[in-house]
Enzyme design. Structure first.
Site, PDB file in Angstrom:
ATOM      1  CG  HIS A  73      -2.141  -0.840   1.024  1.00 36.63           C
ATOM      2  ND1 HIS A  73      -3.299  -0.671   1.728  1.00 36.63           N
ATOM      3  CD2 HIS A  73      -2.373  -1.860   0.166  1.00 36.63           C
ATOM      4  CE1 HIS A  73      -4.194  -1.556   1.317  1.00 36.63           C
ATOM      5  NE2 HIS A  73      -3.647  -2.300   0.387  1.00 36.63           N
ATOM      6  CE1 TYR A 202      -5.260   4.059   8.697  1.00 37.98           C
ATOM      7  CE2 TYR A 202      -5.732   4.049  11.040  1.00 37.98           C
ATOM      8  CZ  TYR A 202      -5.023   3.562   9.959  1.00 37.98           C
ATOM      9  OH  TYR A 202      -4.070   2.588  10.150  1.00 37.98           O
ATOM     10  N   PRO A 294      -4.131   0.837  19.001  1.00 37.34           N
ATOM     11  CG  PRO A 294      -5.914  -0.550  18.440  1.00 37.34           C
ATOM     12  CD  PRO A 294      -5.327   0.212  19.580  1.00 37.34           C
ATOM     13  CE  LYS A 298       4.038   3.713  13.500  1.00 39.43           C
ATOM     14  NZ  LYS A 298       4.336   3.114  12.240  1.00 39.43           N
ATOM     15  CE1 TYR A 386      -1.265   4.122   9.415  1.00 40.62           C
ATOM     16  CE2 TYR A 386       0.026   3.041   7.702  1.00 40.62           C
ATOM     17  CZ  TYR A 386      -1.104   3.090   8.504  1.00 40.62           C
ATOM     18  OH  TYR A 386      -2.050   2.109   8.393  1.00 40.62           O
TER      19      TYR A 386
HETATM   20  P1  FAD Z   1       2.004 -11.161  21.882  1.00 38.03           P
HETATM   21  O1  FAD Z   1       1.526 -11.215  20.484  1.00 38.03           O
HETATM   22  O2  FAD Z   1       1.028 -10.825  22.955  1.00 38.03           O
HETATM   23  O3  FAD Z   1       2.676 -12.567  22.191  1.00 38.03           O
HETATM   24  C1  FAD Z   1       3.003 -12.956  23.505  1.00 38.03           C
HETATM   25  C2  FAD Z   1       3.044 -14.461  23.544  1.00 38.03           C
HETATM   26  O4  FAD Z   1       3.473 -14.878  24.818  1.00 38.03           O
HETATM   27  C3  FAD Z   1       1.678 -15.078  23.316  1.00 38.03           C
HETATM   28  O5  FAD Z   1       1.760 -16.045  22.313  1.00 38.03           O
HETATM   29  C4  FAD Z   1       1.306 -15.657  24.675  1.00 38.03           C
HETATM   30  O6  FAD Z   1       0.486 -16.797  24.561  1.00 38.03           O
HETATM   31  C5  FAD Z   1       2.678 -15.965  25.248  1.00 38.03           C
HETATM   32  N1  FAD Z   1       2.721 -16.000  26.717  1.00 38.03           N
HETATM   33  C6  FAD Z   1       2.115 -15.150  27.598  1.00 38.03           C
HETATM   34  N2  FAD Z   1       2.370 -15.516  28.865  1.00 38.03           N
HETATM   35  C7  FAD Z   1       3.166 -16.622  28.779  1.00 38.03           C
HETATM   36  C8  FAD Z   1       3.750 -17.482  29.747  1.00 38.03           C
HETATM   37  N3  FAD Z   1       3.552 -17.277  31.051  1.00 38.03           N
HETATM   38  N4  FAD Z   1       4.480 -18.525  29.333  1.00 38.03           N
HETATM   39  C9  FAD Z   1       4.693 -18.744  28.016  1.00 38.03           C
HETATM   40  N5  FAD Z   1       4.143 -17.971  27.031  1.00 38.03           N
HETATM   41  C10 FAD Z   1       3.403 -16.929  27.424  1.00 38.03           C
HETATM   42  N6  FAD Z   1      -1.604  -3.974  16.780  1.00 38.03           N
HETATM   43  C11 FAD Z   1      -1.809  -3.331  15.657  1.00 38.03           C
HETATM   44  O7  FAD Z   1      -0.873  -2.713  15.140  1.00 38.03           O
HETATM   45  N7  FAD Z   1      -3.056  -3.387  15.052  1.00 38.03           N
HETATM   46  C12 FAD Z   1      -4.094  -4.098  15.594  1.00 38.03           C
HETATM   47  O8  FAD Z   1      -5.185  -4.140  15.048  1.00 38.03           O
HETATM   48  C13 FAD Z   1      -3.900  -4.761  16.788  1.00 38.03           C
HETATM   49  N8  FAD Z   1      -4.884  -5.479  17.373  1.00 38.03           N
HETATM   50  C14 FAD Z   1      -4.647  -6.092  18.576  1.00 38.03           C
HETATM   51  C15 FAD Z   1      -5.636  -6.816  19.231  1.00 38.03           C
HETATM   52  C16 FAD Z   1      -5.406  -7.415  20.480  1.00 38.03           C
HETATM   53  C17 FAD Z   1      -6.522  -8.171  21.166  1.00 38.03           C
HETATM   54  C18 FAD Z   1      -4.134  -7.292  21.076  1.00 38.03           C
HETATM   55  C19 FAD Z   1      -3.843  -7.917  22.438  1.00 38.03           C
HETATM   56  C20 FAD Z   1      -3.131  -6.601  20.405  1.00 38.03           C
HETATM   57  C21 FAD Z   1      -3.381  -6.002  19.180  1.00 38.03           C
HETATM   58  N9  FAD Z   1      -2.378  -5.309  18.495  1.00 38.03           N
HETATM   59  C22 FAD Z   1      -2.611  -4.672  17.350  1.00 38.03           C
HETATM   60  C23 FAD Z   1      -1.045  -5.257  18.984  1.00 38.03           C
HETATM   61  C24 FAD Z   1      -0.158  -6.318  18.332  1.00 38.03           C
HETATM   62  O9  FAD Z   1      -0.924  -7.429  17.968  1.00 38.03           O
HETATM   63  C25 FAD Z   1       0.884  -6.630  19.363  1.00 38.03           C
HETATM   64  O10 FAD Z   1       1.646  -5.443  19.548  1.00 38.03           O
HETATM   65  C26 FAD Z   1       1.775  -7.808  18.988  1.00 38.03           C
HETATM   66  O11 FAD Z   1       1.053  -9.003  19.059  1.00 38.03           O
HETATM   67  C27 FAD Z   1       2.954  -7.853  19.955  1.00 38.03           C
HETATM   68  O12 FAD Z   1       3.644  -9.035  19.804  1.00 38.03           O
HETATM   69  P2  FAD Z   1       4.363  -9.723  21.032  1.00 38.03           P
HETATM   70  O13 FAD Z   1       5.010 -10.936  20.461  1.00 38.03           O
HETATM   71  O14 FAD Z   1       5.170  -8.722  21.754  1.00 38.03           O
HETATM   72  O15 FAD Z   1       3.206 -10.118  22.044  1.00 38.03           O
HETATM   73  C1  DHB Z   2      -5.215  -2.790  11.108  1.00 47.39           C
HETATM   74  C2  DHB Z   2      -5.157  -2.486  12.436  1.00 47.39           C
HETATM   75  C3  DHB Z   2      -4.781  -1.214  12.803  1.00 47.39           C
HETATM   76  O1  DHB Z   2      -4.704  -0.899  14.095  1.00 47.39           O
HETATM   77  C4  DHB Z   2      -4.472  -0.247  11.875  1.00 47.39           C
HETATM   78  O2  DHB Z   2      -4.142   0.999  12.282  1.00 47.39           O
HETATM   79  C5  DHB Z   2      -4.525  -0.567  10.555  1.00 47.39           C
HETATM   80  C6  DHB Z   2      -4.890  -1.856  10.161  1.00 47.39           C
HETATM   81  C7  DHB Z   2      -5.625  -4.157  10.699  1.00 47.39           C
HETATM   82  O3  DHB Z   2      -5.905  -4.976  11.589  1.00 47.39           O
HETATM   83  O4  DHB Z   2      -5.707  -4.423   9.498  1.00 47.39           O
END
Ligand code: FAD
Ligand code: DHB
Length: 392
Positions: A73, A202, A294, A298, A386
């Site tokens: 995009h 947005y 979100p 980021k 962005y």
């Molecule tokens: P996570 O993806 O949370 O991974 C952490 C992992 O650790 C998980 O697999 C979990 O099961 C594991 N874990 C936890 N505790 C333990 C333990 N005690 N022992 C072993 N394993 C463990 N970001 C965006 O940019 N756009 C979005 O639309 C968006 N939607 C989101 C929706 C939700 C519900 C959430 C929670 C986050 C969202 N985010 C979004 C943020 C983005 O998905 C996260 O920033 C990203 O997943 C971060 O990755 P991570 O690996 O740091 O953490």
């Molecule tokens: C999506 C999520 C976001 O938070 C965003 O800013 C743009 C796209 C997505 O899930 O596609």
């Protein structure tokens, strides 16, 4: 007791990408993930990848499917006051762009590579505690196949998300946290219908924020601002589509295609940072260290940039014996983290309607959006943030 150089708690995007990057540098590691593989691969979350994230996936051989199926995009659209303004990324940033490729797919690609040629990745291995952060031999205590086990490590990296346990290994008083909770949430919607737009929209509206994103050419991902504490059951499909129609409404021609909704969920919005991101031999990366609302897309990209910096530091340690980059890890990451925190806060508060908001506040939001439309400098500031700043 088993031993590894880097014990990684959590097999989300941060833990899995770190394991890949360490594998490429010949640093040995083990990933412990509490959930089963199917759960981790199905968890619906982010969808936008920055250039730096894509480059890291490419370097580690995890981008083959992304090259085929990811959608490149070159901009986004902002909507407010029933008008639309496109923000063109390449012309405003010297050529940068973003990729639409779901977090679920990134995670699937990383898991299959890790299983084919990588360090151990244990599912259903729940870490209970991390101990000895201040010693030369931190240990991870975890439960696997009904047995309590211990993994001795040179370093432990907490990639276990916001609710993980690794942060707790750092003594009270050694860190400072910063937090903001927002007075609204998102209703996330997945629908089996081709997106009604080529680029993400947005939308600011008096009824609240809405976002039109996508997962592929046949699946739309949509978000609506809703009140905190909303139960998805309050939002039957017809109500969702009517509300999206009202919030995306334009004076010009535009039509939102409707289709079967396959999932809905409510996401609370929070900003959170813990400083420093390292104490002794325990390091934090991704959501374990910081959360953003979100709106700026980021979260996943910050998780990736943390582990890119960290993998470089471990490779440097292995090659030269110098812990210089590891010692700089927290400061290096926090500069980028705070920039992303500010941008996510800015996008969130500019586009959402606070339930306590006055007409004065709304006029300020509109003025800001008008400014972005009128000034290439203001638009470039948005595009620069962005598409993501350079890593490191
Ligand atoms: P996570 O993806 O949370 O991974 C952490 C992992 O650790 C998980 O697999 C979990 O099961 C594991 N874990 C936890 N505790 C333990 C333990 N005690 N022992 C072993 N394993 C463990 N970001 C965006 O940019 N756009 C979005 O639309 C968006 N939607 C989101 C929706 C939700 C519900 C959430 C929670 C986050 C969202 N985010 C979004 C943020 C983005 O998905 C996260 O920033 C990203 O997943 C971060 O990755 P991570 O690996 O740091 O953490
Ligand atoms: C999506 C999520 C976001 O938070 C965003 O800013 C743009 C796209 C997505 O899930 O596609």
């Amino acid at each position: 007791m088993d031993h590894t150089t880097v014990g990684i708690v959590g097999g989300g995007p941060a833990g899995l990408l770190l394991a890949r990057l360490l594998h490429d540098s010949g640093v040995d590691c083990t990933v412990l993930e509490s959930r089963d593989r199917a759960y981790v691969e199905r968890r619906q979350r982010a969808g936008i990848l920055e250039q730096g994230t894509v480059d890291a996936l490419r370097r580690s051989g995890a981008a083959e499917r992304l090259e085929r199926e990811g959608l490149v995009h070159d901009g986004i659209e902002l909507r407010w006051n029933r008008r639309a303004q496109r923000i063109d990324f390449p012309s405003l940033t010297g050529g940068r762009r973003v990729w639409v490729y779901a977090q679920t797919e990134v995670v699937k690609d990383l898991i299959s590579l890790q299983i084919a040629h990588g360090a151990p990745l244990l599912f259903e291995a729940r870490v209970e505690t991390v101990a000895g952060a201040g010693t030369d031999r931190p240990v991870i205590h975890y439960l696997h196949e009904g047995r309590r086990r211990t993994l001795g490590c040179d370093y432990v990296v907490g990639c276990d998300g916001f609710h993980g346990v690794t942060r707790r290994a750092i003594p009270d008083g050694a860190t400072r946290t910063f937090e903001r909770v927002y007075p609204y949430s998102w209703l996330g919607v997945l629908a089996d219908v081709p997106p009604s737009c080529d680029e993400l929209i947005y939308a600011h509206s008096p009824r609240g924020f809405a976002l039109h994103s996508m997962r592929s050419t046949t699946v739309s991902r949509l978000y609506l601002q809703v009140s905190n504490g909303t139960d998805p059951a309050e939002w039957p499909d017809g109500r969702i589509w009517d509300e999206l129609d009202a919030r995306f409404a334009l004076d010009g021609d535009w039509r939102l295609e409707r289709g079967p909704i396959t999932s809905t969920s409510v996401l609370p919005m929070r900003s959170f940072v813990t400083e420093p991101m390292r104490w002794g031999r325990v390091l934090l990366a991704g959501d374990a260290a910081h959360i953003v609302p979100p709106t700026g897309a980021k979260g996943l990209n910050l998780a990736a940039s943390d582990v890119i910096v960290l993998a470089r530091a471990f490779a440097h340690l292995k090659e030269t014996g110098s812990a210089e980059l590891l010692d700089a890890y927290s400061d290096t990451c926090l500069r980028r983290v705070w920039r992303a925190e500010h941008f996510s806060y800015f996008m969130t508060t500019t586009l959402h309607t606070d339930p306590e908001q006055s007409d004065f506040d709304t006029r300020l939001q509109i003025s800001q959006l008008d400014r972005i439309a009128a000034s290439p400098h203001a638009a470039a500031e948005l595009a620069d943030n962005y598409t993501g700043l350079p890593i490191g």
